[in-house]
Write a protein that holds these residues in place. Structure first.
Motif, PDB file in Angstrom:
ATOM      1  N   ALA A  13       0.835  -1.200   0.000  1.00  0.00           N
ATOM      2  CA  ALA A  13       0.000   0.000   0.000  1.00  0.00           C
ATOM      3  C   ALA A  13       0.872   1.252   0.000  1.00  0.00           C
ATOM      4  CB  ALA A  13      -0.928   0.005   1.211  1.00  0.00           C
ATOM      5  N   GLU A  14       1.961   1.235   0.772  1.00  0.00           N
ATOM      6  CA  GLU A  14       2.880   2.367   0.800  1.00  0.00           C
ATOM      7  C   GLU A  14       3.587   2.528  -0.535  1.00  0.00           C
ATOM      8  OE1 GLU A  14       5.233   1.183   4.077  1.00  0.00           O
ATOM      9  OE2 GLU A  14       3.804   1.896   5.556  1.00  0.00           O
ATOM     10  N   GLU A  15       3.989   1.397  -1.141  1.00  0.00           N
ATOM     11  CA  GLU A  15       4.642   1.456  -2.441  1.00  0.00           C
ATOM     12  C   GLU A  15       3.693   2.024  -3.490  1.00  0.00           C
ATOM     13  OE1 GLU A  15       5.686  -2.637  -2.810  1.00  0.00           O
ATOM     14  OE2 GLU A  15       7.582  -2.393  -1.750  1.00  0.00           O
ATOM     15  N   GLU A  16       2.423   1.610  -3.454  1.00  0.00           N
ATOM     16  CA  GLU A  16       1.423   2.109  -4.393  1.00  0.00           C
ATOM     17  C   GLU A  16       1.233   3.610  -4.199  1.00  0.00           C
ATOM     18  OE1 GLU A  16      -1.325   2.516  -7.379  1.00  0.00           O
ATOM     19  OE2 GLU A  16       0.019   0.839  -6.982  1.00  0.00           O
ATOM     20  N   GLY A  17       1.157   4.050  -2.933  1.00  0.00           N
ATOM     21  CA  GLY A  17       1.004   5.473  -2.644  1.00  0.00           C
ATOM     22  C   GLY A  17       2.186   6.270  -3.158  1.00  0.00           C
ATOM     23  N   ALA A  18       3.388   5.732  -3.002  1.00  0.00           N
ATOM     24  CA  ALA A  18       4.587   6.420  -3.480  1.00  0.00           C
ATOM     25  C   ALA A  18       4.592   6.519  -5.002  1.00  0.00           C
ATOM     26  CB  ALA A  18       5.836   5.689  -2.991  1.00  0.00           C
ATOM     27  N   ARG A  19       4.082   5.506  -5.681  1.00  0.00           N
ATOM     28  CA  ARG A  19       4.039   5.544  -7.149  1.00  0.00           C
ATOM     29  C   ARG A  19       3.031   6.579  -7.649  1.00  0.00           C
ATOM     30  NH1 ARG A  19       4.820  -0.092  -6.761  1.00  0.00           N
ATOM     31  NH2 ARG A  19       2.600  -0.479  -6.702  1.00  0.00           N
ATOM     32  N   ARG A  20       1.930   6.731  -6.938  1.00  0.00           N
ATOM     33  CA  ARG A  20       0.884   7.659  -7.374  1.00  0.00           C
ATOM     34  C   ARG A  20       1.176   9.098  -6.984  1.00  0.00           C
ATOM     35  NH1 ARG A  20      -4.156   6.258  -4.720  1.00  0.00           N
ATOM     36  NH2 ARG A  20      -2.899   5.113  -3.280  1.00  0.00           N
ATOM     37  N   ARG A  21       2.020   9.315  -5.989  1.00  0.00           N
ATOM     38  CA  ARG A  21       2.295  10.651  -5.492  1.00  0.00           C
ATOM     39  C   ARG A  21       3.277  11.380  -6.390  1.00  0.00           C
ATOM     40  NH1 ARG A  21       3.800  11.428   0.711  1.00  0.00           N
ATOM     41  NH2 ARG A  21       5.343   9.957   0.040  1.00  0.00           N
ATOM     42  N   PRO A  22       3.012  12.651  -6.668  1.00  0.00           N
ATOM     43  CA  PRO A  22       3.976  13.435  -7.446  1.00  0.00           C
ATOM     44  C   PRO A  22       5.254  13.674  -6.651  1.00  0.00           C
ATOM     45  CG  PRO A  22       2.065  14.781  -6.820  1.00  0.00           C
ATOM     46  CD  PRO A  22       1.820  13.397  -6.328  1.00  0.00           C
ATOM     47  N   SER A  23       6.289  14.156  -7.307  1.00  0.00           N
ATOM     48  CA  SER A  23       7.575  14.348  -6.644  1.00  0.00           C
ATOM     49  C   SER A  23       7.540  15.445  -5.591  1.00  0.00           C
ATOM     50  CB  SER A  23       8.659  14.653  -7.672  1.00  0.00           C
ATOM     51  OG  SER A  23       8.348  15.864  -8.352  1.00  0.00           O
ATOM     52  N   HIS A  32      -0.556  17.045   5.798  1.00  0.00           N
ATOM     53  CA  HIS A  32      -1.438  15.949   5.390  1.00  0.00           C
ATOM     54  C   HIS A  32      -1.900  15.121   6.596  1.00  0.00           C
ATOM     55  CE1 HIS A  32      -1.375  16.461   1.076  1.00  0.00           C
ATOM     56  NE2 HIS A  32      -0.075  16.706   1.155  1.00  0.00           N
ATOM     57  N   VAL A  33      -1.015  14.890   7.553  1.00  0.00           N
ATOM     58  CA  VAL A  33      -1.403  14.155   8.759  1.00  0.00           C
ATOM     59  C   VAL A  33      -2.425  14.973   9.543  1.00  0.00           C
ATOM     60  CG1 VAL A  33      -0.583  13.314  11.019  1.00  0.00           C
ATOM     61  CG2 VAL A  33       0.682  12.741   8.934  1.00  0.00           C
ATOM     62  N   ARG A  44      -6.803   5.087  13.337  1.00  0.00           N
ATOM     63  CA  ARG A  44      -5.584   4.425  13.812  1.00  0.00           C
ATOM     64  C   ARG A  44      -4.393   4.969  13.029  1.00  0.00           C
ATOM     65  NH1 ARG A  44      -9.250  -0.255  14.373  1.00  0.00           N
ATOM     66  NH2 ARG A  44      -9.013  -0.976  16.521  1.00  0.00           N
ATOM     67  N   VAL A  45      -3.232   4.836  13.623  1.00  0.00           N
ATOM     68  CA  VAL A  45      -2.002   5.322  12.988  1.00  0.00           C
ATOM     69  C   VAL A  45      -1.854   4.727  11.596  1.00  0.00           C
ATOM     70  CG1 VAL A  45       0.524   5.274  13.118  1.00  0.00           C
ATOM     71  CG2 VAL A  45      -0.822   5.796  15.158  1.00  0.00           C
ATOM     72  N   GLU A  46      -2.132   3.443  11.451  1.00  0.00           N
ATOM     73  CA  GLU A  46      -1.991   2.779  10.157  1.00  0.00           C
ATOM     74  C   GLU A  46      -2.952   3.376   9.121  1.00  0.00           C
ATOM     75  OE1 GLU A  46      -2.404   1.192  13.063  1.00  0.00           O
ATOM     76  OE2 GLU A  46      -0.411   0.324  13.332  1.00  0.00           O
ATOM     77  N   GLU A  47      -4.141   3.768   9.566  1.00  0.00           N
ATOM     78  CA  GLU A  47      -5.119   4.375   8.656  1.00  0.00           C
ATOM     79  C   GLU A  47      -4.663   5.759   8.214  1.00  0.00           C
ATOM     80  OE1 GLU A  47      -9.007   2.172  10.665  1.00  0.00           O
ATOM     81  OE2 GLU A  47      -8.450   4.190  11.321  1.00  0.00           O
ATOM     82  N   ILE A  48      -4.119   6.523   9.143  1.00  0.00           N
ATOM     83  CA  ILE A  48      -3.592   7.846   8.803  1.00  0.00           C
ATOM     84  C   ILE A  48      -2.428   7.696   7.837  1.00  0.00           C
ATOM     85  CG2 ILE A  48      -2.457   9.909   9.715  1.00  0.00           C
ATOM     86  CD1 ILE A  48      -4.014   9.360  12.368  1.00  0.00           C
ATOM     87  N   ALA A  49      -1.539   6.763   8.131  1.00  0.00           N
ATOM     88  CA  ALA A  49      -0.374   6.529   7.274  1.00  0.00           C
ATOM     89  C   ALA A  49      -0.799   6.167   5.856  1.00  0.00           C
ATOM     90  CB  ALA A  49       0.498   5.419   7.865  1.00  0.00           C
ATOM     91  N   ALA A  50      -1.780   5.293   5.723  1.00  0.00           N
ATOM     92  CA  ALA A  50      -2.251   4.885   4.401  1.00  0.00           C
ATOM     93  C   ALA A  50      -2.875   6.065   3.659  1.00  0.00           C
ATOM     94  CB  ALA A  50      -3.265   3.748   4.532  1.00  0.00           C
ATOM     95  N   ARG A  51      -3.618   6.882   4.365  1.00  0.00           N
ATOM     96  CA  ARG A  51      -4.262   8.044   3.729  1.00  0.00           C
ATOM     97  C   ARG A  51      -3.220   9.040   3.215  1.00  0.00           C
ATOM     98  NH1 ARG A  51      -9.538  11.219   5.806  1.00  0.00           N
ATOM     99  NH2 ARG A  51      -9.502  12.844   4.243  1.00  0.00           N
ATOM    100  N   VAL A  52      -2.148   9.229   3.999  1.00  0.00           N
ATOM    101  CA  VAL A  52      -1.106  10.192   3.634  1.00  0.00           C
ATOM    102  C   VAL A  52      -0.112   9.587   2.647  1.00  0.00           C
ATOM    103  CG1 VAL A  52       0.762  11.633   4.562  1.00  0.00           C
ATOM    104  CG2 VAL A  52      -1.391  11.431   5.805  1.00  0.00           C
TER     105      VAL A  52
END
Length: 112
Positions: A13-23, A32-33, A44-52
């Motif tokens: 999920a983090e890798e996918e987020g990094a691919r979709r996020r601009p530089s 964002h947090v 939960r922390v994990e939910e916030i992390a995934a959203r950001v």
């Protein structure tokens, strides 16, 4: 062993987020947090992390920064954590210090 199974390695999920996020973005991860907490103070922390789109470890560090600076108050409700924003805190940068965090929150509340 898979890369995601290594301690500290990004999850899929983090890798996918990094691919979709601009530089670069207009808001920092701290911003964002803060917005994620405003949207769901019981997340939960994990939910916030995934959203950001950052790791849970980075999210915890940011939550700690925000708490220490007085932008949020953390309370435990059983096994869960509840975050209460302190919206009348000024921005930290000198050029925007005349503005309060609630102004930023209002912009994103209107767009939801």
């Amino acid at each position: 062993m898979e890369a995601s199974a290594v301690a500290g390695a990004p999850t899929s999920a983090e890798e996918e987020g990094a691919r979709r996020r601009p530089s670069w973005t207009f808001l920092t991860n701290h911003g964002h947090v803060l917005l994620a907490v405003a949207a769901d103070p019981d997340a939960r922390v994990e939910e916030i992390a995934a959203r950001v789109g950052i790791t849970a470890r980075a999210t915890l560090a940011i939550l700690r920064d925000l708490e220490e600076a007085g932008y949020l108050v953390r309370t435990r409700h059983g096994r869960r954590t509840h975050y209460e924003l302190q919206p009348h805190r000024p921005f930290r940068h000198p050029s925007t210090a005349a503005h309060e965090v609630d102004e930023l929150l209002a912009i994103f509340r209107r767009s939801d």
